[in-house]
Design an enzyme around this catalytic site. Structure first.
Site: not given
Ligand code: ZN
Length: 1025
Positions: A101, A174
């Site tokens: 995501e 990330e």
């Molecule tokens: Zn998150």
């Protein structure tokens, strides 16, 4: 972001709707013209259903060549929403859907620049942009009121999810990576870094989340619900880049996608764009992502889990949580889910519910256990009930109470009045209008649709209510039989208990260290060198100026130059109390508010005002005891509450208004009953029941303590501004760590009488009409009736016999509209302190968390000062162009930035941050960066767009006119501010950075919430709490 979505809980936050009756309903009319079988841009219409109760028309479609599912909800609402949802069902706790995501938002084929998602925040007027990873799906929603913007954002979203770059460095940044503590120095030790890695470490500092997570894992242990979709920090480093790409290929496919659009924009345009930019590049696959039904247990199970110690626990010997959870049917059985959701509200909501009486009022614990009630975010729903803050020895007692309560309900059933009140509540919640209806719908249908349930049937609430009434009528034992079936006779039941372990965080650190050692030891010299080089590469990439010209953007010229006018009237009630009337299409609901100032309240009572507010509408009034009062509030209103406010002045930082806001809403037909209740609450509130008061105090204290992990940055910011303005101190007293600590002390008291006795004293100063103003938002035809009811209410209120003197000598009366031509004047009484001197203060609150929340406040200027608009743009500019990179990308914090608050305090903050001192240095660097003027005209343009997307966010009919009522902001002042924002230029931004933010220039305050810190310990300028 990672969340466990709940099906919108009927009793708490329900979908809202808004028919603008006097406007045409073109959006719905247009949608009604579609016929089943119509072929539009690769899609085929399969259903068209009007839902008049919600003023919408739902159109269901399927994409012919990929099987993608599509639902369009046409409604005359300009705040259009898009979302795309994928069924993501991981089978391990590496957090792969969550990291994915994050990573898809880092750049895509058409938009290869770094981080297009964050960049779009500054190139759009979006009213909402985000992404969520739930347990079994990932959702990407945005909303905007501008049609060009809608197309821009749709293009970026489609490209991000279907054609992301998924570069290795994105995954490193990330997800997780090994990197030298100082990336440029290979001598420093290797540590784990990564945004999701740190985010999840932060998430599990919240004990309620630990409980909820194990509850789901243990109750549904056979498939995807047994793992942590967000990622378990110790499992995250097992995920590889290859696995991430593989997960994308199989899950982010149109055949596994559900598209949702909402609002008044034409459907064809959306379909064409989605088909052309994404779907026509795919062929149908079989995604195999379905979640199988959970195999039912033959006997109940028990499980125990450990958590971190709660520093604010009211009683350290009472920190156990216990909950009993029952598996319920598949959420795609829509009527059964509706019934069980309602049943759950009857069982646990409010002081008249059986579990509240039996558990909360037993005094054994501080509050219900986490996730209490109906949970519909998994394929099979579940119901959970229990207590937190209990002593270990009471675990058995709590279990017995739960069993006995279920037996009692089966025997006695529910009072008719309670069922009626609940159905009434559904009606009012359907009518009350929010500005984010599209988003509410999207999340409301997400779980059910995810498992092939029918989203249109789910939206047809009117049908469900009718069906429910029919079942009740035909079988008076309808609900009792459900209780017997799903609770008494249900073997699929889990008893989960949780205890704190003093060494919990220590052990977590130890496990992380071991994991790290394992990883590092297995590295060859070449691999180590590779890590060092990658670290440098990432650092280099993060420091490079970024080119975002490939992204679509709105221009400042797309922003409306003037604000729309809200018609407001003021009249005097009972000849002296000003009442503001705002006629709005409120759809049969009246909103009444009153504001009363605290100027005569003795100093020593001030810290207890929040407590007074939180119990005022809960302890009974007039002839009603607290249960009857709760029943009346449920039957006749949509809610009644009080909250303390510190309102800064618009032109003087040393001036503010202090008071309490009373808020309420009800259906038109119940206004007289609601105003009667207010009258009783003001004239005859009950402050006697010591036992019940104790229950409410404990719940408040527990709630405050549980809120710290989620709101740590707010607590740090409030604390940091405490010594910067006279209002700052009061804000800390009402909303800061001081309040958290005070409530902890009160909850610990063995004799609570001295506190209870303060309440009638506060009442004397507050609950009269000496210093009051009121406001009404209602439909035009209801205004005159509302006026009469408010008049009666005011007449019923006492006035203090003697003229009370303000405690603070300096009170200044200020008219709300400087030169109002017609109608009576509304004035506010502000406090000023001419002797106030701002001073520096640094506070470190030691909390047993592995992450920090950092706040730094700088005193600047009030709202009407021309520099205010400049500082506001500067804060957005600094966040987007400097702090985001420093604090999130490089520093690994979940979030961070700068903002200018309405009280004129310029605040820097970070959220779930592995660093503290380094972050303070980043704040300083941000100021130097701003002073150097190394930003372009485009950067300024973008900052303006992001400021205006907040300034122009839609306002619900219930909230129109509140700027003026509460803050005294007139239309002219807001327009002037708007023009100042438009006018901000490069030179001014450099100038305000120098003038206010330079070290040594203005007084600043600092606060950190987080673990022990050697560097801070050594520095005597810090106060350690
Ligand atoms: Zn998150």
């Amino acid at each position: 972001m990672w969340s466990r979505w709940k099906l919108l809980n009927l009793s708490r936050r329900f979908v809202n709707y808004k028919p603008w009756r006097w406007r045409s309903n073109a959006a719905c009319d247009r949608a009604l013209e579609y016929k089943v079988g119509d072929k539009i841009h690769g899609f085929t219409v399969s259903q068209v259903t009007p839902i008049p109760d919600l003023f919408l028309v739902a159109v269901k479609l399927g994409h012919d060549s990929t099987g993608a599912k599509y639902l369009h909800v046409a409604r005359e609402d300009a705040n259009n929403l898009f979302s795309v949802q994928f069924r993501t069902t991981p089978m391990d706790s590496t957090g792969v859907p969550h990291i994915l995501e994050h990573t898809v938002l880092c750049g895509s084929q058409k938009y290869p620049c770094r981080d297009p998602f964050f960049k779009m925040l500054n190139r759009s007027l979006a009213t909402f942009m985000n992404a969520f990873t739930a347990s079994d799906y990932t959702l990407y929603p945005f909303s905007t009121q501008n049609s060009k913007d809608f197309q821009n954002l749709l293009s970026v979203y489609l490209d991000a999810v279907f054609f992301p770059c998924l570069r290795e460095l994105d995954f490193w940044q990330e997800g997780w990576r090994l990197e030298h503590e100082n990336p440029s120095d290979p001598q420093t030790s290797l540590i784990f870094k990564g945004v999701v890695f740190n985010e999840m470490k932060g998430v599990f500092t919240d004990n309620e989340r630990i409980f909820s997570q194990s509850l789901q894992n243990q109750l549904l242990p056979d498939h995807t619900y047994s793992v942590v979709s967000g990622g378990n920090p110790l499992d995250i480093p097992d995920l590889s880049w290859e696995q991430l790409k593989q997960f994308h290929a199989t899950h982010y496919h149109p055949s596994n996608a559900r598209f949702f659009t909402y609002g008044n924009l034409p459907l064809e345009q959306h379909l064409r764009q989605i088909h052309e930019e994404a779907l026509n590049k795919f062929q149908k696959i079989e995604p195999n992502t379905a979640v199988p039904a959970q195999k039912l247990w033959e006997r109940p199970r028990e499980y125990h889990v450990m958590c971190g110690p709660d520093k604010f626990a009211t009683d350290p010997t009472k920190q156990t949580t216990i909950g009993v959870s029952f598996l319920l049917p598949d959420i795609t059985d829509i009527f059964e889910s509706f019934t069980l959701n309602l049943l759950s509200s009857l069982l646990i909501d409010g002081p008249n519910s059986p579990f509240y009486k039996a558990l909360i009022e037993s005094g054994l614990g501080t509050d219900f256990s986490p996730d209490v009630g109906y949970n519909g975010c998994t394929r099979e729903a579940f119901f959970s009930v229990g207590l937190q803050g209990i002593a270990d020895k009471h675990v058995e007692t709590v279990k017995q109470i739960i069993t006995k309560t279920i037996d009692d309900v089966i025997e006695k059933g529910f009072e008719d009045d309670r069922v009626e009140a609940l159905l009434q509540k559904i009606e009012i919640q359907m009518k009350h209008q929010s500005t984010s209806f599209g988003l509410a719908l999207s999340s409301y249908i997400a779980s059910c649709w995810n498992h092939e349930g029918d989203p249109i049937e789910l939206l047809n609430l009117g049908n469900q209510v009718t069906h429910f009434r029919k079942c009740l009528k035909e079988n008076p034992n309808f609900l009792q039989e459900k209780v017997k079936q799903y609770f008494k006779n249900n073997q699929h039941r889990l008893t989960l208990s949780m205890n704190p372990d003093e060494k919990y965080y220590e052990k977590q650190v130890q496990m992380e260290t071991e994991k790290l050692k394992q990883k590092v030891d297995s590295l060859s010299m070449t691999e180590k060198l590779h890590i060092y080089e990658k670290g440098l590469e990432l650092q280099d990439l993060q420091s490079k100026p970024q080119d975002a010209t490939c992204l679509p953007a709105l221009k400042v010229s797309d922003i409306e130059p003037t604000i729309s006018h809200t018609e407001l009237d003021t009249a005097l009630a009972a000849g002296e109390i000003p009442v503001q009337y705002c006629a709005q299409p409120t759809n049969g609901v009246v909103y009444f508010r009153a504001f009363s100032n605290l100027n005569t309240l003795p100093e020593e009572l001030r810290p207890y005002v929040p407590l007074f507010c939180s119990v005022l509408t809960k302890m009974g009034c007039g002839i009603y005891d607290y249960r009857e009062q709760a029943q009346q509030i449920e039957l006749k209103t949509g809610g009644m509450s009080a909250s303390p406010h510190v309102i800064p002045d618009d032109s003087d930082l040393d001036m503010y208004e202090q008071g309490v806001l009373f808020s309420s809403l009800c259906l038109d037909r119940n206004l007289s009953d609601m105003m009667h209740l207010w009258s009783e609450i003001f004239n005859n509130p009950h402050f006697e029941d010591e036992e019940y008061f104790k229950v409410l105090v404990k719940m408040s204290a527990q709630e405050l303590s549980n809120g710290i992990p989620n709101s740590g940055h707010l607590y740090a910011s409030v604390r940091a501004s405490r010594t910067l303005s006279p209002a700052g101190d009061l804000l800390e007293t009402f909303n800061g760590m001081d309040q958290v600590r005070l409530m902890k002390r009160v909850a610990e008291m063995s004799d609570i009488k001295p506190i209870l006795r303060k309440l009638p004293r506060i009442k004397k100063h507050l609950l009269n009409c000496d210093n009051m103003r009121c406001s009404v938002n209602a439909a035009p035809q209801q205004i005159s009736q509302a006026g009469k009811e408010v008049e009666n209410f005011i007449k019923s209120l006492g006035r203090s016999k003697k003229e009370r003197k303000s405690v603070r000598p300096h009170v200044i009366e200020k008219p709300v509209d400087g030169n109002l031509l017609n109608g009576p004047q509304m004035t506010r009484k502000l406090i000023t302190d001419p002797t106030f001197k701002p001073c520096q203060m640094k506070t470190h609150f030691i909390l047993p968390f592995p992450v920090n929340y950092v706040g730094e406040g700088v005193r600047t200027v009030p709202y009407t000062h021309p520099d205010y608009a400049r500082l506001k743009i500067l804060a957005h500019l600094m966040t987007a162009k400097f702090l985001h990179t420093e604090i999130r990308e490089k520093g690994g914090a979940y979030g961070g930035g700068a903002k200018l608050s309405s009280n004129g305090i310029f605040t820097f903050y970070s959220y779930r941050d592995p660093n503290s001192i380094q972050t303070l240095q980043s704040f300083e660097k941000a100021v130097n960066w701003a002073k150097s003027g190394k930003f372009t005209e485009t950067d300024i343009e973008e900052a303006k767009l992001s400021v205006f997307s907040v300034v122009d966010a839609p306002v619900a009919p219930s909230d129109k006119g509140m700027d003026r009522f509460l803050h005294g902001l007139s239309h002219e002042m807001k327009q002037a501010h708007r023009e100042q924002l438009f006018g901000v230029n490069h030179e001014q931004l450099i100038s305000v950075s120098n003038k206010y933010l330079r070290i040594g220039q203005s007084t600043r305050g600092l606060a950190i919430l987080g673990p022990e810190n050697m560097n801070i310990d050594k520095d005597p300028s810090w106060v350690i709490r």
